[in-house]
Design a protein around this motif. Structure first.
Motif, PDB file in Angstrom:
ATOM      1  N   ILE A  19       0.808  -1.211   0.000  1.00 15.29           N
ATOM      2  CA  ILE A  19       0.000   0.000   0.000  1.00 15.29           C
ATOM      3  C   ILE A  19       0.847   1.270   0.000  1.00 15.29           C
ATOM      4  N   ILE A  20       1.995   1.250   0.705  1.00 15.68           N
ATOM      5  CA  ILE A  20       2.797   2.456   0.857  1.00 15.68           C
ATOM      6  C   ILE A  20       3.455   2.893  -0.450  1.00 15.68           C
ATOM      7  N   ALA A  21       3.615   1.977  -1.394  1.00 19.16           N
ATOM      8  CA  ALA A  21       4.241   2.337  -2.669  1.00 19.16           C
ATOM      9  C   ALA A  21       3.502   3.520  -3.301  1.00 19.16           C
ATOM     10  N   ILE A  22       4.273   4.451  -3.879  1.00 23.02           N
ATOM     11  CA  ILE A  22       3.682   5.651  -4.490  1.00 23.02           C
ATOM     12  C   ILE A  22       2.764   5.241  -5.636  1.00 23.02           C
ATOM     13  N   GLY A  23       1.548   5.739  -5.603  1.00 16.56           N
ATOM     14  CA  GLY A  23       0.587   5.428  -6.643  1.00 16.56           C
ATOM     15  C   GLY A  23      -0.441   6.525  -6.775  1.00 16.56           C
ATOM     16  N   SER A  24      -1.365   6.368  -7.703  1.00 12.33           N
ATOM     17  CA  SER A  24      -2.349   7.402  -7.969  1.00 12.33           C
ATOM     18  C   SER A  24      -3.261   7.634  -6.771  1.00 12.33           C
ATOM     19  N   GLN A  25      -3.676   6.568  -6.116  1.00 14.11           N
ATOM     20  CA  GLN A  25      -4.568   6.689  -4.963  1.00 14.11           C
ATOM     21  C   GLN A  25      -3.889   7.440  -3.820  1.00 14.11           C
ATOM     22  N   ASN A  26      -2.650   7.052  -3.522  1.00 13.98           N
ATOM     23  CA  ASN A  26      -1.907   7.722  -2.451  1.00 13.98           C
ATOM     24  C   ASN A  26      -1.675   9.196  -2.758  1.00 13.98           C
ATOM     25  N   ALA A  27      -1.329   9.499  -4.009  1.00 11.82           N
ATOM     26  CA  ALA A  27      -1.081  10.887  -4.397  1.00 11.82           C
ATOM     27  C   ALA A  27      -2.341  11.732  -4.222  1.00 11.82           C
ATOM     28  N   PHE A  28      -3.489  11.156  -4.571  1.00 13.72           N
ATOM     29  CA  PHE A  28      -4.748  11.884  -4.453  1.00 13.72           C
ATOM     30  C   PHE A  28      -5.103  12.129  -2.986  1.00 13.72           C
ATOM     31  N   VAL A  29      -4.978  11.096  -2.156  1.00 15.46           N
ATOM     32  CA  VAL A  29      -5.291  11.235  -0.726  1.00 15.46           C
ATOM     33  C   VAL A  29      -4.335  12.231  -0.069  1.00 15.46           C
ATOM     34  N   LEU A  30      -3.075  12.216  -0.485  1.00 22.99           N
ATOM     35  CA  LEU A  30      -2.100  13.157   0.055  1.00 22.99           C
ATOM     36  C   LEU A  30      -2.525  14.595  -0.222  1.00 22.99           C
ATOM     37  N   ARG A  31      -2.934  14.864  -1.453  1.00 23.87           N
ATOM     38  CA  ARG A  31      -3.356  16.234  -1.798  1.00 23.87           C
ATOM     39  C   ARG A  31      -4.560  16.661  -0.975  1.00 23.87           C
ATOM     40  N   LEU A  32      -5.534  15.773  -0.813  1.00 26.46           N
ATOM     41  CA  LEU A  32      -6.703  16.110  -0.007  1.00 26.46           C
ATOM     42  C   LEU A  32      -6.316  16.325   1.452  1.00 26.46           C
ATOM     43  N   GLY A  33      -5.391  15.492   1.949  1.00 29.15           N
ATOM     44  CA  GLY A  33      -4.960  15.621   3.328  1.00 29.15           C
ATOM     45  C   GLY A  33      -4.283  16.946   3.595  1.00 29.15           C
TER      46      GLY A  33
END
Length: 207
Positions: A19-33
């Motif tokens: 899950i921790i690997a950089i991906g589209s989902q993580n990038a999106f959640v990061l921006r919202l966070g």
């Protein structure tokens, strides 16, 4: 105790490694966070965690074999997913190139609830790699455990998803001082654009 704790810890470690690997989902959640709007980030984190839980449990129940036997469905998901990723990446690139697109009355334009929910659903369920990682890979590893242990292992993997997306979504607000200037958002959107478009092209090519 050991027969249940060990599989759960192994599931937790394996889940985090994927899950921790950089991906589209993580990038999106990061921006919202970083935007720091709890009203939006709460449902997004819940959607991510619940989706992973559903997919992991599906893998444990053996649905991975069904997906593997339906290559046409994977192709359709790949086409839709790659189209969405590239389109979202181009929008991020536009925000990075045109700073004015980031601003509403002098502040960074926040992501609306509807856009956030629909985007995270698309990033989750239109990504074939999500099915490969959760249903096929995690499901296969879970089923290599004992009859009872596999559920503890799956529970650990699900806990990894809950922990990671909670940390990413709610912890990202600590970076808000860094993003007090529009220039910082331009850099973030440029990175997101590269990640999204690269993943979209890779998906379109079938890699």
């Amino acid at each position: 105790m050991t027969t249940t704790l060990l599989p759960a810890l192994l599931g937790l470690a394996t889940g985090l490694s994927l899950i921790i690997a950089i991906g589209s989902q993580n990038a999106f959640v990061l921006r919202l966070g970083i935007e720091g709007r709890s009203r939006v980030i709460v449902p997004v984190v819940v959607i991510c965690a619940v989706s992973d839980a559903v997919l992991i449990l599906a893998g444990v129940l053996g649905l991975g074999a069904v997906i593997a036997a339906a290559p046409v469905a994977i192709v359709v998901i790949r086409v839709l997913g790659s189209t969405f990723l590239i389109a979202y990446g181009l929008l991020a690139a536009r925000r990075a190139i045109r700073p004015g697109a980031l601003l509403v009355s002098g502040v960074v334009a926040p992501t609306g609830m509807r856009v956030a929910v629909m985007s995270v659903l698309a990033l989750t369920w239109l990504n074939p790699h999500v099915y490969l990682d959760t249903v096929l890979l995690l499901g296969a590893v879970a089923n290599q455990q004992g009859t009872a242990e596999r559920w503890w292992w799956a529970g650990g993997a699900i806990a990894a998803s809950v922990i990671w997306f909670s940390v990413l979504g709610f912890g990202a607000r600590l970076l808000r001082p860094l993003f007090a200037r529009p220039a910082s958002w331009r850099v973030l959107d440029a990175v997101i654009a590269v990640v999204m478009i690269a993943l979209g092209v890779r998906l379109a090519l079938g890699y």
